[in-house]
Each structure stands twice: as C-alpha cells, then as structure tokens.
Design an enzyme around this catalytic site. Structure first.
Site, short mmCIF file in Angstrom:
data_model
loop_
_atom_site.label_atom_id
_atom_site.label_comp_id
_atom_site.label_asym_id
_atom_site.label_seq_id
_atom_site.Cartn_x
_atom_site.Cartn_y
_atom_site.Cartn_z
N LYS A 188 0.90 -1.12 0.01
CA LYS A 188 -0.01 -0.01 -0.11
C LYS A 188 1.07 1.24 0.08
O LYS A 188 1.85 1.45 0.97
CB LYS A 188 -0.95 0.00 1.41
CG LYS A 188 -1.81 1.27 1.55
CD LYS A 188 -2.65 1.06 2.43
CE LYS A 188 -3.57 2.37 2.53
NZ LYS A 188 -4.91 2.46 3.48
N ARG A 190 -10.95 9.96 1.97
CA ARG A 190 -10.81 10.59 3.14
C ARG A 190 -11.70 11.72 3.51
O ARG A 190 -12.32 11.79 4.52
CB ARG A 190 -9.47 11.36 3.32
CG ARG A 190 -8.19 10.26 3.44
CD ARG A 190 -6.93 10.97 3.65
NE ARG A 190 -5.90 9.63 3.32
CZ ARG A 190 -4.62 10.02 3.03
NH1 ARG A 190 -4.07 11.27 2.86
NH2 ARG A 190 -3.93 8.98 2.91
N LYS A 215 1.36 9.98 5.43
CA LYS A 215 1.35 8.77 5.79
C LYS A 215 2.61 8.10 5.40
O LYS A 215 2.64 6.78 5.61
CB LYS A 215 0.06 7.93 5.31
CG LYS A 215 -1.12 8.64 6.10
CD LYS A 215 -2.46 7.66 5.92
CE LYS A 215 -3.60 8.10 6.60
NZ LYS A 215 -4.85 7.16 6.46
N GLU A 235 7.56 -6.67 0.91
CA GLU A 235 6.30 -6.60 1.78
C GLU A 235 5.32 -7.67 1.48
O GLU A 235 4.73 -8.12 2.68
CB GLU A 235 5.56 -5.36 1.34
CG GLU A 235 6.41 -4.04 2.06
CD GLU A 235 6.03 -3.67 3.62
OE1 GLU A 235 5.15 -4.62 4.16
OE2 GLU A 235 6.38 -2.62 4.04
N LYS A 257 -2.17 -1.60 -3.87
CA LYS A 257 -3.14 -0.34 -3.82
C LYS A 257 -2.17 0.96 -3.87
O LYS A 257 -1.22 0.93 -3.20
CB LYS A 257 -3.82 -0.26 -2.41
CG LYS A 257 -4.86 0.88 -2.30
CD LYS A 257 -5.25 0.61 -0.85
CE LYS A 257 -6.16 2.09 -0.58
NZ LYS A 257 -6.84 1.94 0.81
N SER A 314 -10.27 5.49 -4.54
CA SER A 314 -11.30 6.94 -4.62
C SER A 314 -11.03 7.58 -5.70
O SER A 314 -11.69 8.33 -6.63
CB SER A 314 -11.70 7.22 -3.45
OG SER A 314 -10.46 7.93 -2.80
N TYR A 340 -15.27 0.93 -6.86
CA TYR A 340 -16.70 1.64 -6.57
C TYR A 340 -17.75 1.47 -7.76
O TYR A 340 -18.82 1.60 -7.47
CB TYR A 340 -16.41 3.09 -6.14
CG TYR A 340 -15.34 3.12 -5.01
CD1 TYR A 340 -15.72 3.17 -3.70
CD2 TYR A 340 -13.97 3.36 -5.24
CE1 TYR A 340 -14.87 3.06 -2.51
CE2 TYR A 340 -13.19 3.42 -4.04
CZ TYR A 340 -13.81 3.47 -2.66
OH TYR A 340 -12.68 3.43 -1.53
#
Ligand code: PBG
Length: 333
Positions: free
Chosen positions: A204, A214, A228, A244, A259, A285, A324
């Site tokens: 990610k 968000r 982040k 990872e 992602k 998104s 979505y």
C-alpha cells in the site's frame, strides 16, 4: 511467458485476420472480466434513513445500516461475491488512540451483524486500521508526532478479534504497521478462528489518490500531522513491494492487495508473476473520481473507460478488483 513459436513475416502473418470479426476477437481473447472478480467497498454511517452522496465520488453514497442493507441485497443478487465496509465515525467518538475501533458496538460491528443476518450469502470484508477512529486521522497511535508501531499493532489485534466476533469473513489490514499480519493471525488461531481469512494490504503506497476516500469517511481535514509516508510505501519503490508481500504471506495472509490500482499495474504484474499468490487490485477513490470527472466534462465515455480500466487489472494478473464501480459493472455484465 516467452513465445517459442515466432510468427512469420508479412504477409504470411497478418495479426488483423484474427481481429476482423467480433466472433473471432472473442475466440482469441486472453482475459475476461467477470462479476466474480468484483469487491464492492461501501461506506456506512450512524443514524437511520441516511443516504448521502460523496461530492467527489458521484454515484457513491454513505448510508446508514437500514439504507445499506437493500443495496447489499441487490449486489448479492447481481453475483458480487464480497463487500468491504468502511465506517464514518461520529466526531465525538474520535480519540488519539482510536479506541472506538475496539468497541464491539461500533458502527462497523453493527453493520456486519446486520448484513450477515440479512444477506448471509455475501462475503464481508472489514478494514483493520485506526484512521476512521483517530482524532488526527493517522492509521495508528501518535506519540511525539510519530505513528508508533507495536502499540498500534496491539490495538489492531483487538480490532481484528472484535470484527471477527461480529461476523466479519475477511480481515483487511490497511494500516501498514510492521508485523501486524502475524500478530493478527496468531490471535485468531489462539481464539479458535481458524478459518477467518486475511486479505493484507501488503503493498500500500503513500498516495494522493486516496483524497476522495478521506472525504467519505470524514478523516481528511484531520490529517494534520504530516502524511502517511512513515508507514505507507514510497511510490518510487517496486522491489520493496515484493518484500512486503512476501512478509505478509509468511505471516499468514490468505490474499494480498496492491493499492492504488491503475498507476501501480506494474506492481500487480510483478507480484503475480513472481509470487503466484491471490492478488487483488484496489481501484481507489481518486481513480474513480478521475474517470467520473472526465466523463462529466464529456471527455471520456464512462462505461467504456470503466470496463477498460478493470480489464487492465485482469491483464496484469489480478485475481480480482476492489472497485466503487462494482454494482454498475455487475449490472452491465
Ligand atoms: C484506511 C484506508 C484508506 C483507504 C482504504 N483504507 C485511506 C488511507 O490510507 O489514507 C483508501 C481507499 C480509497 O482511496 O478508495 N487505512
């Protein structure tokens, strides 16, 4: 895959022969998008009779449980295998340590129980991370401006157990803390949850494509303490993604996520070809918002770019896609 048969020179070989007719194109088609590939992320909030459209995500709504259930029933009828729940937590329940995440009466636990009861045939995926519950919007506990790892993992383990007890089928840790997959897996085993699946957000990235999400969960305005980047991956890296993913597989993940989606197709392809493990793409998104924005301007044909973007994930090797668009796509298929 390397071709052992080299095609002949023109005009012996004319690749357009196979492309001339629709029936022929279908015969040689290498990848197909099916409803079984779709995971539908949904937003849930408190209250009753609530259905609020996310401004930056046209056609995406944040709903109260009563309004969400009929939508999930429709999704199940269309054949969508699983949904993923994302909560909006009331502002007054947000704290520095995100303790609402481990409240067995929180909105996600209530939604999970209600959905399991009303639509038992659909899989329920729940996010593991603290960002919907923290006052600062970070995915973990902040000490001296830094998101601390091991203390956060302790809470994530409790969150995982609370969600599993509520009936969640697949836990999806999206927090990117080190060691959390192993810690969650062992806690599940210790509590006799041998068959709870873990779909780890293994690769990610610290991406600006999460902006509209968000807004949807109401955490954007809070993310003041920097980004982040101290836990999500650097968009410049690809070898690190392999490491990872390997770590999460070794720690007990059943499936993994890359992602964002479309800007990271190279990562999906590398992970699936090198590690051959069930790998899901998350069309996030911002990707959804981009396609809609262009379509609203009349610059792109929404249905066509939607289908093409999803097929691209299959071509890259993904086992499925979080999108979505899921109900719209399922209806078209
Ligand atoms: C929370 C989480 C995020 C998304 C899924 N889970 C946001 C973030 O990491 O800041 C993004 C989903 C999207 O943009 O569609 N840990």
């Amino acid at each position: 895959m390397t071709n052992t048969i080299i095609s002949g020179p023109h005009p012996l070989s004319r690749p357009r022969r196979n492309r001339k007719n629709d029936w022929s194109r279908r015969m040689v088609r290498e990848n197909i998008l099916s409803t079984d590939d779709l995971i539908w992320p949904v937003f849930v909030q408190d209250g009753e009779n609530q259905e609020i459209e996310i401004p930056s995500m046209p056609g995406v709504f944040r709903r109260s449980i009563d309004k969400l259930i009929p939508e999930i029933e429709k999704a199940a009828k269309l054949g969508i295998p699983a949904i993923a729940l994302f909560p909006q937590t009331p502002q007054n329940l947000k704290t520095n340590d995100g303790r609402e995440a481990i409240n067995s009466g929180n909105i996600v636990c209530r939604a999970t129980k209600a959905i399991k009861n009303a639509v038992p045939e659909i899989g329920i995926i729940c996010d593991i991370a603290l960002d919907p519950y923290t006052s600062h919007g970070q995915d973990g506990i902040v000490v001296d401006g830094y998101v601390v790892n091991d203390q956060t993992v302790e809470i994530l383990v409790k969150q995982a157990l609370v969600l599993t007890e509520a009936g969640c089928d697949i836990l999806a840790p999206s927090d990117m803390m080190d060691g959390r997959i192993g810690a969650i897996r062992m806690a599940l085993e210790d509590n006799n949850f041998h068959n709870t699946q873990i779909m780890a957000y293994a690769a990610k990235y610290a991406s600006a494509f999460y902006g509209p999400f968000r807004d949807a969960v109401g955490s954007s305005s809070n993310i003041k303490s920097g980004g982040k980047q101290s836990y999500q991956m650097d968009p410049a890296n690809t070898d690190e993604a392999i490491r990872e993913v390997m770590m999460d597989i070794q720690q007990g993940a059943d499936m993994i996520i890359v992602k964002p989606g479309m800007p990271y197709l190279d990562i999906i392809q590398r992970v699936t070809s090198e590690l051959a493990f069930p790998t899901y793409a998350y069309q996030v998104s911002g990707e959804y918002a981009m396609l809609h924005a262009a379509a609203q301007n009349g610059w792109l044909d929404l249905d066509k770019v939607m289908m093409e973007s999803l097929l691209a994930f299959k071509r890259a090797g993904a086992s499925g896609i979080w999108t979505y668009f899921a109900p719209k796509v399922a209806a078209l298929l």
